[in-house]
Design an enzyme around this catalytic site. Structure first.
Site, PDB file in Angstrom:
ATOM      1  N   LYS A 167      43.275 -15.081   3.962  1.00 35.01           N
ATOM      2  CA  LYS A 167      43.172 -15.135   2.497  1.00 35.01           C
ATOM      3  C   LYS A 167      44.217 -14.222   1.857  1.00 35.01           C
ATOM      4  O   LYS A 167      44.165 -13.008   2.019  1.00 35.01           O
ATOM      5  CB  LYS A 167      41.791 -14.657   2.039  1.00 35.01           C
ATOM      6  CG  LYS A 167      41.592 -14.799   0.539  1.00 35.01           C
ATOM      7  CD  LYS A 167      40.468 -13.939   0.002  1.00 35.01           C
ATOM      8  CE  LYS A 167      40.917 -12.581  -0.452  1.00 35.01           C
ATOM      9  NZ  LYS A 167      41.785 -12.599  -1.636  1.00 35.01           N
ATOM     10  N   GLU A 240      44.790  -1.379   7.087  1.00 35.43           N
ATOM     11  CA  GLU A 240      46.105  -0.840   6.685  1.00 35.43           C
ATOM     12  C   GLU A 240      46.011  -0.565   5.198  1.00 35.43           C
ATOM     13  O   GLU A 240      46.014  -1.504   4.395  1.00 35.43           O
ATOM     14  CB  GLU A 240      47.211  -1.864   6.968  1.00 35.43           C
ATOM     15  CG  GLU A 240      47.466  -2.117   8.429  1.00 35.43           C
ATOM     16  CD  GLU A 240      48.223  -0.985   9.116  1.00 35.43           C
ATOM     17  OE1 GLU A 240      48.514   0.037   8.462  1.00 35.43           O
ATOM     18  OE2 GLU A 240      48.517  -1.140  10.303  1.00 35.43           O
ATOM     19  N   CYS A 274      53.355   0.247   0.520  1.00 38.18           N
ATOM     20  CA  CYS A 274      52.350   1.235   0.915  1.00 38.18           C
ATOM     21  C   CYS A 274      53.016   2.513   1.408  1.00 38.18           C
ATOM     22  O   CYS A 274      52.555   3.606   1.127  1.00 38.18           O
ATOM     23  CB  CYS A 274      51.440   0.648   1.983  1.00 38.18           C
ATOM     24  SG  CYS A 274      52.350  -0.062   3.359  1.00 38.18           S
ATOM     25  N   GLU A 371      48.186   7.526  -5.582  1.00 37.43           N
ATOM     26  CA  GLU A 371      49.211   6.545  -5.211  1.00 37.43           C
ATOM     27  C   GLU A 371      49.623   5.753  -6.443  1.00 37.43           C
ATOM     28  O   GLU A 371      48.831   4.990  -6.985  1.00 37.43           O
ATOM     29  CB  GLU A 371      48.658   5.582  -4.158  1.00 37.43           C
ATOM     30  CG  GLU A 371      49.710   4.597  -3.693  1.00 37.43           C
ATOM     31  CD  GLU A 371      49.174   3.501  -2.768  1.00 37.43           C
ATOM     32  OE1 GLU A 371      48.016   3.090  -2.911  1.00 37.43           O
ATOM     33  OE2 GLU A 371      49.947   3.044  -1.906  1.00 37.43           O
TER      34      GLU A 371
END
Ligand code: NAD
Length: 481
Positions: A167, A240, A274, A371
Site C-alpha cells: 500500500k 523504518e 528520512c 524532524e
C-alpha cells in the site's frame, strides 16, 4: 485524469470509490486513485496467501522475475517518471533516478545469495541453518520516495519467497499502482498485490490475520501504531522511521570543501528524506563562513515545477507537511533565529517554500529538536566536540549522522560515537542496496538492504539431520532405559 488500477491476484480491479491525488506544484487534484474496500483487501490477502506455496518453491523463477522486473521498470521510465513528478513534486530528473534506483534494487537482490549455513557436518549429524520465507508480507510506504522505497521491500521480500500486499501513501499512490500494473505480465498472479486508500487501509492491513510480517516505512508516530497492531498476532515487523540527522563539522575541516556535501545532504529531495541532514553543528570560528556558504547555495538553487527544465528543487509534497515546515521555521524565527536564506513560503500556487538556512538557533528550539522533513536547515555553533556529540545524541532519533573533517581517522572516531544506524564520514546520503540501513532508538526496528535486510524477510530454521542409527540425542537418551 490518470487511469491506474489496483492489482489483486494479477488482475486490474475496479473500485466503487476513488480519492483525489494532488499535484503539489499546483495544489490541484489531477487524478483519481482507487479506494480499496475491506472486501478487496481480504481478496488481496487471499490472493497473496494462495500464491505463496508455488512462489516459495522455485528460487530460480524468483530470480528471473526480479531481473525481468528491472528491465520492465527501465523500459517504462517515460511512463513512470512523469507520473511520479506529478504526484510527488520532485524534478523529472530525480524521478528518473528513482525509477532507475528501483531497477537497481531488483537487479541486486536477483543476484544475492539466500544464506544457507552448515554448522555441523560429522558422524553424528548434518545441521544446517536455513532462511525460510515468512508468508504474506504487508508493505506500507511513505510519499517521499514512493517507488524506490516500495522496491526496497518488494525485491528482498519476493526473492526470499514471500508474497506481498503493498500500500503506497495516499499522497503518492499512482506511480506505485502503475509499477504494480507493469509487473502483472511478469509475476505469477497474487505474488504482488498493490492496493490504495487512506491511512485506514494501512491499519486494516496491520490488523489483518493473513500477513506474517509488516514492513513499514513512515513516521515514528505511525510506526508505534504499527508495532502495537502487530503485537497481538506477533507479526514480525521492520520499521523504518523518521530521523533528525546531525552533521558535525570538525575544527580541522575546510569549509569550502565540505559545504557542497552538507548542502546536498540537507536539501536533496527538498529535504524530504528520512536520513537527510536536519541540523548542522559547526565550530564557532568557522560558523559565519559556513552559514553564508550554505545560504549562498540556498539562494542560488532553482526551485520550481518538477516538469520544468532546470528545476533542482520542487514543492513540498503535501499541505500538512507544508504547514509543518512553515510552522517550524516561524517558531525558530520567533525564538531569535535569523533566516540567512529563505524563511517563508513562496508567493505562487502549490506548496513551494524558499530553501531556508537558519542561524542563531540551538538545541531546545523545535526545528532543531524535531524532524522538519523539508527545505529548512538549522545551523548550530559549538565550542567543544564532545559537547557537540552529546547534543547530536540527546534525542530519541537515531537514523544516521555524518562527521566532516580533514583528518578522516579522527572524523571516523567521532562518527563512531553517534547513536545512529548509519555513521557517514565526509559524505551524507551514501545509500545503496548493499548497505544495511535502519535506525537506532525511535528511528526504527530492524534494517533494510543487503543480506541483513533480506534476512528480515525470513525466519531461521535449523534443519538437523541425524546420522546416528539409534535416533537418540543427548537429551532423549536420558529417559531411555
Ligand atoms: P506516515 O507515517 O504518515 O505514513 C506512512 C504510511 O503509513 C502511509 O502509507 C500511510 O497511509 C500509512 N499509515 C498511516 N496511518 C497508519 C496506521 N495507523 N497503520 C498503518 N499504516 C498507516 O509517514 P509519511 O508522512 O508518509 O512519511 C514521512 C515520514 O516517513 C517521515 O517521518 C520520514 O522520516 C519517514 N521515512 C522514513 C524512512 C526510513 O527509511 N527510515 C524513509 C522515508 C520516510
Amino acid at each position: 485524469m490518470t487511469d491506474v488500477s489496483m492489482t489483486i491476484g494479477g488482475e486490474a480491479v475496479a473500485t466503487e470509490g476513488t480519492f483525489g491525488v494532488l499535484n503539489p506544484a499546483t495544489a490541484e487534484v489531477f487524478a483519481e486513485a482507487p479506494e480499496c474496500s475491506r472486501a478487496q483487501l481480504d481478496a488481496a490477502m487471499d490472493a497473496a496467501a494462495k500464491a505463496f506455496p508455488a512462489w516459495r518453491a522455485d528460487e530460480d523463477a524468483r530470480r528471473a522475475c526480479l531481473r525481468e522486473a528491472a528491465g520492465v521498470l527501465l523500459a517504462s521510465l517515460e511512463e513512470l517518471a512523469p507520473l511520479l513528478t506529478a504526484e510527488q513534486g520532485k524534478p523529472l530528473n530525480d524521478a528518473n533516478l528513482e525509477i532507475f534506483g528501483s531497477a537497481m534494487w531488483c537487479t541486486y537482490f536477483a543476484d544475492l545469495e539466500v544464506p544457507r549455513q552448515i554448522i555441523q557436518d560429522d558422524d553424528e549429524a548434518l545441521v544446517e541453518v536455513v532462511n525460510r520465507p515468512l508468508g504474506v508480507v504487508a508493505a506500507i510506504t511513505p510519499w517521499n520516495f514512493p517507488v524506490n522505497l516500495a522496491f526496497w521491500k518488494i525485491a528482498p521480500a519476493l526473492l526470499a519467497g514471500n508474497t506481498m500486499v503493498l500500500k503506497p501513501s495516499p499522497f503518492t499512490p499512482l506511480s506505485t499502482l502503475k509499477a504494480g500494473e507493469l509487473l502483472r505480465s511478469i509475476l505469477p498472479p497474487g505474488v504482488l498485490n498493490v492496493v490504495s486508500g487512506g491511512d485506514d487501509l494501512g491499519a486494516w492491513m496491520t490488523g489483518h490475520p493473513v500477513p506474517r510480517k509488516i514492513s513499514f516505512t513512515g513516521s515514528i508516530e505511525t510506526g508505534k501504531l504499527v508495532a502495537a497492531a502487530a503485537a497481538p498476532d506477533l507479526k514480525r515487523v521492520t520499521l523504518e522511521l523518521g530521523g533528525n540527522d546531525p552533521a558535525i563539522i570538525l575544527d580541522d575541516a575546510d569549509p569550502a570543501a565540505v559545504v557542497d556535501g552538507i548542502f546536498g545532504g540537507a536539501f536533496a529531495n527538498n529535504g524530504q528524506i528520512c536520513s537527510a541532514i536536519k541540523r548542522v553543528y559547526v565550530p564557532e570560528r568557522m560558523y559565519d563562513e559556513v552559514v553564508e556558504a550554505l545560504a549562498a547555495r540556498a539562494k542560488a538553487i532553482t526551485v520550481g515545477d518538477g516538469t520544468e527544465i532546470g528545476t533542482r528543487l520542487g514543492p513540498i509534497n503535501n499541505a500538512p507537511q507544508f504547514a509543518r515546515v512553515s510552522e517550524l521555521v516561524a517558531d525558530a524565527l520567533a525564538h531569535g533565529a535569523r533566516a540567512a536564506a529563505g524563511g517563508r513560503a513562496m508567493d505562487r500556487p502549490g506548496y513551494f517554500f524558499e530553501p531556508t538556512v537558519l542561524s542563531g538557533v540551538s538545541d531546545g528550539v523545535r526545528i532543531v529538536d524535531e524532524e522538519q522533513f523539508g527545505p529548512a536547515l538549522p545551523v548550530i555553533s559549538y565550542r567543544d566536540v564532545d559537547d557537540a556529540v552529546d547534543r547530536a545524541n540527546a534525542t530519541h532519533f537515531g537514523l544516521s549522522g555524518s562527521v566532516w573533517g580533514t583528518d578522516t581517522d579522527r572524523a571516523t572516531e567521532v562518527a563512531g560515537r553517534l547513536e545512529a544506524g548509519t555513521a557517514w564520514v565526509n559524505v551524507h546520503l551514501a545509500l545503496g542496496p548493499q548497505f544495511p540501513f535502519g535506525g537506532f532508538k525511535w528511528s526504527g526496528i530492524g534494517v533494510e538492504n543487503g543480506p541483513w535486510g533480506l534476512a528480515e524477510f525470513t525466519e531461521i530454521q535449523t534443519v538437523h539431520r541425524s546420522r546416528t542409527t539409534s535416533g537418540l540425542s543427548p537429551v532423549t537418551s536420558m529417559v531411555v532405559p
